[in-house]
Design a protein around this motif. Structure first.
Motif, PDB file in Angstrom:
ATOM      1  N   ASP A 198      -1.847   1.217  -7.485  1.00  0.00           N
ATOM      2  CA  ASP A 198      -3.284   1.360  -7.674  1.00  0.00           C
ATOM      3  C   ASP A 198      -3.498   2.302  -8.856  1.00  0.00           C
ATOM      4  O   ASP A 198      -3.499   3.527  -8.703  1.00  0.00           O
ATOM      5  N   ASP A 212      -6.342  -4.826  -2.446  1.00  0.00           N
ATOM      6  CA  ASP A 212      -5.928  -5.500  -1.214  1.00  0.00           C
ATOM      7  C   ASP A 212      -5.781  -7.000  -1.433  1.00  0.00           C
ATOM      8  O   ASP A 212      -4.806  -7.621  -0.991  1.00  0.00           O
ATOM      9  N   ARG A 255       0.838  -1.202   0.000  1.00  0.00           N
ATOM     10  CA  ARG A 255       0.000   0.000   0.000  1.00  0.00           C
ATOM     11  C   ARG A 255       0.874   1.253   0.000  1.00  0.00           C
ATOM     12  O   ARG A 255       0.570   2.231  -0.698  1.00  0.00           O
TER      13      ARG A 255
END
Length: 696
Positions: free
Chosen positions: A262, A417, A226
């Protein structure tokens, strides 16, 4: 964000171009290159993404003369230009003077100058110098009439998508402080009480590092991915903000999509639309052991992912020749017609601007075997002739297709995720890949268009209701919010299909203290009472179907197996229908595949990985049909996709076979590329393309 609100390239005509590297060639060649590009109806070029030393040969010394001449000459021939910020390849003076900008391996080995993408996103000095070169270029070219847009960097997170420099460890700590606020909350999220990993000072906290067991803390590893994504996005945003301030009349994009990034958030925060680099031959290097593999057709799944970011996007690099690096050619030369086939593959999936990589094959460097449109000799070849055909077709076709949207009633659900968590988990990642491949492949061979839809924090039920059927194969991480969203989708008429090991983790990667499948147990009306990995002495259980579904797969129903992982299910609600049960091993007779009515829709749970025969059976049970059923009969080797304007469908038929393909039309239909009216039996040549027009 709804599909209609997603950021798309806005064009009223399909555009065709090439990637061009004027710094690689004598200036005496430029004008002839541009003249021939225009003769081929090319209208746009990308330049400069690796040319930092041309613009700044020494620190603080800026020179624009070479590219000034390039852009002026391009403008003379009516070519528009995409400028690349050159931050993917820092100059030697920079890495020598500021070695802290270099990336490191997990073991702490510094990557040296000599390739590309050897820097880290976290170095304050690198960010400072990247901001300066971006600002100077934007100021210099903001008013040049040939420039229409900018590509930030090049292929963020390509080559390497993990970062362990000292600056990265420091930046990770700051990111964690913002996310958790305290070490107590960090320790809780990371389960640091296990194996006495509890942290008492922020300086003790790092990105994952080598451990005795070679097994990092899984919650730390998930946060690391992340962080890498957020860090890459902030690096792109640094440049995007400068470009928007200094060159407000130009659009901004970048090319992807790569790991630990992302791409949806990247586009939302920094880009006007997303761009992709399309190399279908990559799918042929490791085709696996599949029966009837998709090969280059498998690249359509990547293009489908891209379409989920920008429904209409740019292909910044389209493969035009064989590929390879340094000392080897890895990919076969495209056969006659394949370059054209791949071009229409990209266009079918949503591309409105397409640039080939590259105008001429490099004679020096790492990519001397990565071939472009022109060969080293710079004389006409069959790729040039094929490009001429493509450009002529698009000149007459492009205004009809540009801006139309790909149409599908089925979507495969994804989320970052679970993708990132599945990298560390040796069963989750491979299981997921098998199931997605099986679904995509069978839908391809059944000629049923499919989208990919990423679940995000702001995803609304209206986004889901754009589809009739959703496939969410192995969502180990499942939140209550997502479960509620999927339940509402089903209640309002949608069908949702889950696979084994759904819903047993929360967003920190902790295992839920609740019966599996956790938050969606009520939706499915079942719980998992036992389970086993299929490995070693454990063989996949046979399946016994309650009613024989219609199948096209060449497998006896009694021989179908539940592969990968077997969840043994228990029915918790009397409305649940057992569609198939396990027929072998100690759990013979237990439910394997269930269906539960939920409002106007249905929730299905399959306690294994989806294999191609099982998907084939499910397609029949779900009643999924090709939108072309009853209108055109197609062999499996032909891919179909529909781009729609709302009033007109443009139906692409792509023959990936080395042999002719026979199709059968049930009525007269206009074919746009050849300008003919077709009916009855039609033979498509090897690697042939048809675009049929159907009024609604």
């Amino acid at each position: 964000m709804t599909k209609s609100a997603a950021k798309s390239i806005g064009l009223n005509q399909l555009q065709l171009g090439v990637c061009y590297y004027p710094e690689h060639w004598p200036e005496s060649m430029w004008e002839d290159d541009f003249r021939r590009m225009r003769e081929l109806n090319l209208s746009i070029i990308r330049v400069a993404e690796f040319a930092w030393s041309i613009f700044e040969p020494e620190e603080g010394e800026f020179r624009f003369e070479l590219f000034d001449r390039v852009l002026d000459l391009a403008g003379k021939y009516g070519l528009k230009v995409i400028m690349g910020t050159p931050t993917a390849t820092p100059p030697a003076w920079l890495t020598q003077r500021y070695p802290e900008v270099l990336n490191m391996s997990l073991e702490g080995v510094t990557y040296q100058h000599g390739a590309r993408r050897h820097y880290n996103y976290s170095s304050p000095k690198y960010r400072e110098l990247c901001a300066r070169i971006t600002e100077r270029m934007a100021e210099h070219y903001r008013d040049h009439p040939a420039v229409v847009g900018w590509q930030i960097d090049n292929e963020l997170n390509c080559e390497i998508n993990i970062f362990y420099s000292d600056a990265d460890h420091a930046a990770f700590r700051e990111w964690l402080k913002v996310k958790y606020g305290s070490l107590a909350k960090l320790n809780e999220a990371w389960g640091a009480v296990f194996w006495n990993q509890t942290y008492t000072d922020w300086q003790q906290v790092h990105l994952t590092r080598p451990t005795v067991s070679n097994s990092p803390n899984p919650h730390q590893a998930l946060d690391e991915k992340r962080f890498i994504s957020d860090n890459a996005i902030s690096f792109a945003k640094l440049q995007a903000d400068i470009l928007r301030e200094k060159a407000p009349n130009h659009w901004v994009t970048t090319n992807g999509m790569f790991g630990h990034l992302d791409s949806h958030e990247l586009t939302d925060r920094t880009l006007d639309f997303f761009s992709y680099d399309s190399y279908p031959q990559f799918s042929t290097i490791f085709p696996g052991n599949d029966e009837n593999p998709l090969l280059d057709r498998a690249w359509s799944l990547n293009l489908t992912h891209t379409r989920s970011v920008s429904p209409n996007f740019c292909v910044m690099e389209q493969q035009s020749g064989p590929g390879g690096w340094v000392n080897r050619i890895e990919m076969a030369s495209p056969r006659p017609g394949q370059m054209r086939l791949w071009t229409y593959q990209s266009i079918m999936h949503g591309t409105d601007m397409l640039l080939y990589f590259r105008w001429r094959t490099a004679t020096v460097g790492t990519e001397i075997y990565w071939h472009g449109i022109n060969d080293y000799h710079n004389r006409p070849n069959r790729r040039v002739r094929e490009l001429r055909q493509i450009s002529q077709e698009l000149a007459s076709l492009g205004s009809s297709i540009a801006g139309t949207k790909y149409r599908a009633e089925i979507a495969i659900l994804r989320d970052y995720d679970n993708l990132w968590d599945g990298e560390l988990d040796n069963w989750h990642g491979p299981l997921d890949k098998q199931s997605v491949r099986s679904w995509f492949k069978q839908l391809q061979y059944r000629h049923i268009p499919v989208d990919v839809l990423y679940l995000r924090k702001h995803t609304a039920v209206e986004d889901l209701l754009a589809y009739k059927t959703l496939i969410y194969p192995h969502a180990a991480i499942m939140t209550d919010q997502t479960a509620q969203l999927l339940t509402e989708f089903a209640r309002r008429g949608g069908k949702i299909i889950f696979g084994a090991r759904t819903g047993y983790k929360n967003t920190d990667g902790h295992c839920n203290m609740a019966p599996f499948p956790g938050p969606v147990a009520d939706l499915c009306g079942i719980t998992v009472t036992d389970f086993t990995l299929i490995k070693g002495t454990v063989q996949p259980a046979l399946l016994k179907w309650s009613a024989a579904p219609e199948v096209s797969w060449n497998v006896e129903m009694s021989e179908m197996k539940a592969e990968g992982f077997n969840d043994i299910l228990q029915v918790e609600d009397p409305s649940v229908e057992i569609v198939a049960a396990y027929a072998s091993d100690y759990y013979a007779g237990a439910p394997a595949l269930t269906r539960r009515k939920q409002g106007q829709g249905e929730a299905w749970y399959y306690g294994a990985a989806f294999s191609e025969p099982v998907v084939d059976a499910l397609i029949g049970l779900l009643g999924l049909q090709s939108p072309l059923a009853g209108w055109v009969l197609l062999p499996p080797q032909v891919e179909t996709g529909i781009r729609s304007s709302g009033e007109t469908d443009y139906i692409f038929l792509l023959n990936y076979g080395a042999n002719p393909a026979e199709i059968k039309l049930a009525q007269e239909t206009n074919e746009l590329l050849g300008g003919e009216t077709l009916n009855g039996h039609v033979e498509m040549p090897p690697y042939g393309v048809l675009i049929l027009q159907r009024k609604k």
